[in-house]
Design an enzyme around this catalytic site. Structure first.
Site: not given
Ligand code: PGA
Length: 256
Positions: A11, A13, A96, A98, A168, A174, A215
């Site tokens: 992803n 983003k 997601h 976000e 997630e 993140g 992460s």
């Molecule tokens: P990350 O993000 O691996 O940077 O923690 C995962 C995601 O949001 O899909």
């Protein structure tokens, strides 16, 4: 260990210009050949999808989008439809955290999107996961179960076979603070899998892949993917560099 095929999806983003997309995919695609036990997906921003489709060509790397609207077309300024994506993409990430937190997406809109995506032959990667507060209040199972039930509402078993779930936990995204392999596996095995079995029957429910996201790095990928009910990963930060993404795909392949 199970017989579901592994999957690793990146992803991206809101990262990478066209030039950067071209560079990254050129570096990645050859390195990503020969991992026969993993479905590999990259999900760049909308503006880079057609280029990503060209760069991935006939390789084993598939392209996914990060979001879409549920309506077919019309006066929805700034939005992108499933038919538009279906020209370049095999997958679409939906719900997601976000999108849920920053753009007010709900299980109801995610559910509409899942239905529309499937009508257009796109495979939805449906994201679920609890916040830090919910986690600390012991609400993880209840939150994740509700998100699964409502996001997958009114799907039949045939449709469910096309769906991938990504667990997630919001506190892990993140932050550099991944869930423990055992903790994530427990949610996959004891919360999400039973809901899938109940909704779609044991056989179909057992076949749906459940990815872990939050992460994931080359350092923790093997331990996570080695768990009985973690079928791969949805990768944010570590999907932005060829080296780390390839290492994570390799870990998923080796775990099978
Ligand atoms: P990350 O993000 O691996 O940077 O923690 C995962 C995601 O949001 O899909």
């Amino acid at each position: 260990m199970n017989n579901r095929r592994a999957m690793v999806a990146g992803n991206w983003k809101m990262n990478k210009t066209l030039t950067e997309t071209s560079e990254l995919l050129k570096a990645m695609v050859t390195l990503l050949s020969g991992f026969s036990k993993v479905d590999i997906v990259v999900c760049p921003p909308f503006t880079n999808l057609s280029l990503a489709r060209l760069e991935t060509g006939e390789s084993e790397v598939k392209v996914g989008a990060q979001n879409m609207h549920w309506q077919e077309k019309g006066a929805f300024t700034g939005e992108v439809s499933a038919a538009m994506l279906a020209e370049f993409c095999d997958y679409v990430i939906l719900g997601h955290s976000e999108r849920r937190v920053l753009f007010a997406e709900t299980d109801e809109t995610v559910n509409k999107k899942v239905h529309t995506a499937l009508e257009h032959g796109l495979k939805p990667i449906v994201c679920v996961g609890e916040s830090l507060e919910q986690n600390q209040a012991g609400q993880t199972a209840a939150v994740v179960e509700k998100q699964c039930r409502e996001s997958l509402k009114d799907l039949n078993a045939e449709q469910a076979k096309q769906v991938v779930i990504a667990y997630e936990p919001v506190w892990a995204i993140g932050t550099g603070l991944a869930a423990t392999p055992e903790g994530a596996n427990e949610v996959h095995r004891d919360v999400i899998r039973p809901v899938l079995r109940e909704l779609f029957g044991a056989e179909t429910g057992d076949g749906v892949r459940i990815l872990y996201g939050g992460s994931v790095t080359p350092d923790n990928a093997a331990d996570l993917f080695g768990m009985s009910d973690i079928d791969g990963g949805l990768i944010g930060g570590a999907s932005l560099k060829a080296e780390s993404f390839v290492a994570i795909v390799r870990a998923a392949n080796d775990a099978r």
